[in-house]
Motif scaffolding. Sequence first.
Motif, PDB file in Angstrom:
ATOM      1  N   GLY A 108     -19.324   8.494  13.227  1.00 26.51           N
ATOM      2  CA  GLY A 108     -18.449   9.369  12.458  1.00 26.51           C
ATOM      3  C   GLY A 108     -17.855   8.762  11.207  1.00 26.51           C
ATOM      4  N   GLU A 109     -18.350   7.617  10.801  1.00 26.81           N
ATOM      5  CA  GLU A 109     -17.850   6.987   9.586  1.00 26.81           C
ATOM      6  C   GLU A 109     -18.717   7.406   8.402  1.00 26.81           C
ATOM      7  N   TYR A 110     -18.203   7.144   7.206  1.00 27.04           N
ATOM      8  CA  TYR A 110     -18.917   7.468   5.979  1.00 27.04           C
ATOM      9  C   TYR A 110     -18.846   6.292   5.015  1.00 27.04           C
ATOM     10  N   LEU A 111     -19.821   6.232   4.133  1.00 25.95           N
ATOM     11  CA  LEU A 111     -19.757   5.347   2.975  1.00 25.95           C
ATOM     12  C   LEU A 111     -19.588   6.250   1.765  1.00 25.95           C
ATOM     13  N   ILE A 112     -18.740   5.836   0.847  1.00 22.92           N
ATOM     14  CA  ILE A 112     -18.573   6.556  -0.410  1.00 22.92           C
ATOM     15  C   ILE A 112     -19.166   5.679  -1.500  1.00 22.92           C
ATOM     16  N   GLU A 113     -20.014   6.284  -2.291  1.00 20.37           N
ATOM     17  CA  GLU A 113     -20.593   5.574  -3.432  1.00 20.37           C
ATOM     18  C   GLU A 113     -19.864   6.040  -4.689  1.00 20.37           C
ATOM     19  N   LEU A 114     -19.473   5.066  -5.503  1.00 14.23           N
ATOM     20  CA  LEU A 114     -18.743   5.375  -6.737  1.00 14.23           C
ATOM     21  C   LEU A 114     -19.643   5.202  -7.955  1.00 14.23           C
ATOM     22  N   MET A 163       0.837  -1.198   0.000  1.00 15.80           N
ATOM     23  CA  MET A 163       0.000   0.000   0.000  1.00 15.80           C
ATOM     24  C   MET A 163       0.875   1.252   0.000  1.00 15.80           C
ATOM     25  N   LYS A 164       1.909   1.260   0.806  1.00 18.91           N
ATOM     26  CA  LYS A 164       2.794   2.416   0.908  1.00 18.91           C
ATOM     27  C   LYS A 164       3.438   2.747  -0.447  1.00 18.91           C
ATOM     28  N   THR A 165       3.907   1.736  -1.144  1.00 19.02           N
ATOM     29  CA  THR A 165       4.536   1.936  -2.455  1.00 19.02           C
ATOM     30  C   THR A 165       3.531   2.462  -3.475  1.00 19.02           C
ATOM     31  N   LEU A 166       2.336   1.892  -3.473  1.00 17.77           N
ATOM     32  CA  LEU A 166       1.324   2.319  -4.436  1.00 17.77           C
ATOM     33  C   LEU A 166       0.862   3.748  -4.168  1.00 17.77           C
ATOM     34  N   VAL A 167       0.644   4.083  -2.916  1.00 10.19           N
ATOM     35  CA  VAL A 167       0.234   5.449  -2.569  1.00 10.19           C
ATOM     36  C   VAL A 167       1.272   6.452  -3.064  1.00 10.19           C
ATOM     37  N   ALA A 168       2.538   6.124  -2.924  1.00  4.53           N
ATOM     38  CA  ALA A 168       3.613   7.020  -3.371  1.00  4.53           C
ATOM     39  C   ALA A 168       3.627   7.192  -4.889  1.00  4.53           C
ATOM     40  N   ARG A 169       3.129   6.208  -5.622  1.00  2.00           N
ATOM     41  CA  ARG A 169       3.134   6.260  -7.096  1.00  2.00           C
ATOM     42  C   ARG A 169       1.910   6.969  -7.671  1.00  2.00           C
ATOM     43  N   LEU A 170       0.833   7.075  -6.905  1.00  2.00           N
ATOM     44  CA  LEU A 170      -0.414   7.660  -7.410  1.00  2.00           C
ATOM     45  C   LEU A 170      -0.472   9.157  -7.144  1.00  2.00           C
ATOM     46  N   ASP A 171      -1.172   9.876  -8.004  1.00  2.00           N
ATOM     47  CA  ASP A 171      -1.369  11.317  -7.860  1.00  2.00           C
ATOM     48  C   ASP A 171      -2.192  11.588  -6.601  1.00  2.00           C
ATOM     49  N   PRO A 172      -1.631  12.301  -5.615  1.00  2.00           N
ATOM     50  CA  PRO A 172      -2.357  12.535  -4.360  1.00  2.00           C
ATOM     51  C   PRO A 172      -3.574  13.445  -4.506  1.00  2.00           C
ATOM     52  N   HIS A 173      -3.682  14.164  -5.611  1.00  2.00           N
ATOM     53  CA  HIS A 173      -4.859  15.007  -5.846  1.00  2.00           C
ATOM     54  C   HIS A 173      -6.017  14.204  -6.410  1.00  2.00           C
ATOM     55  N   LYS A 174      -5.717  13.074  -7.013  1.00  2.00           N
ATOM     56  CA  LYS A 174      -6.731  12.249  -7.648  1.00  2.00           C
ATOM     57  C   LYS A 174      -7.085  11.007  -6.840  1.00  2.00           C
ATOM     58  N   PHE A 175      -6.133  10.496  -6.068  1.00  2.00           N
ATOM     59  CA  PHE A 175      -6.354   9.280  -5.298  1.00  2.00           C
ATOM     60  C   PHE A 175      -6.204   9.572  -3.814  1.00  2.00           C
ATOM     61  N   LYS A 176      -7.231   9.212  -3.054  1.00  2.00           N
ATOM     62  CA  LYS A 176      -7.229   9.448  -1.612  1.00  2.00           C
ATOM     63  C   LYS A 176      -7.397   8.126  -0.879  1.00  2.00           C
ATOM     64  N   ARG A 177      -6.649   7.991   0.169  1.00  2.00           N
ATOM     65  CA  ARG A 177      -6.787   6.816   1.021  1.00  2.00           C
ATOM     66  C   ARG A 177      -7.981   7.042   1.927  1.00  2.00           C
ATOM     67  N   ILE A 178      -8.890   6.068   1.989  1.00  2.00           N
ATOM     68  CA  ILE A 178     -10.093   6.211   2.798  1.00  2.00           C
ATOM     69  C   ILE A 178     -10.161   5.183   3.923  1.00  2.00           C
ATOM     70  N   ASN A 234     -10.183   7.106  10.842  1.00  2.00           N
ATOM     71  CA  ASN A 234      -8.811   7.616  10.730  1.00  2.00           C
ATOM     72  C   ASN A 234      -8.589   8.433   9.464  1.00  2.00           C
ATOM     73  N   PHE A 235      -9.404   8.232   8.439  1.00  2.00           N
ATOM     74  CA  PHE A 235      -9.207   8.925   7.162  1.00  2.00           C
ATOM     75  C   PHE A 235     -10.350   9.882   6.822  1.00  2.00           C
ATOM     76  N   ARG A 236     -11.338   9.998   7.684  1.00  2.00           N
ATOM     77  CA  ARG A 236     -12.501  10.831   7.357  1.00  2.00           C
ATOM     78  C   ARG A 236     -12.158  12.307   7.223  1.00  2.00           C
ATOM     79  N   ASP A 237     -11.218  12.809   8.028  1.00  2.00           N
ATOM     80  CA  ASP A 237     -10.889  14.232   7.952  1.00  2.00           C
ATOM     81  C   ASP A 237     -10.285  14.601   6.605  1.00  2.00           C
TER      82      ASP A 237
END
Length: 96
Positions: free
Chosen positions: A67-73, A32-47, A84-87
Amino acid sequence: MVDVDNIDWVDAAGDYMCLHIDGVTHILRSTMKTLVARLDPHKFKRIHRSTIVNVDRITQVIPQARGEYLIELDCDAQLKVSRNFRDAIKAYLRAH
């Protein structure tokens, strides 16, 4: 090889990443760490600790309990945003 712009979302499965693209899952050996570093942080967000979403694919954010959310794609997937990632997601949504 896949076009990064076509990725809907990504989830971790051990030392592999499952890239979800147009209803098809592609497997990539990576952390996950390697992939996150390779992806555009403006387009891909860790949720979630094991999930990354392409923000261009978000159609709806649904508040849940505790305080959790569901994201629909736009591919009809629903993904959980952990506390941990909601903010980070809330800040992104306010900016857009």
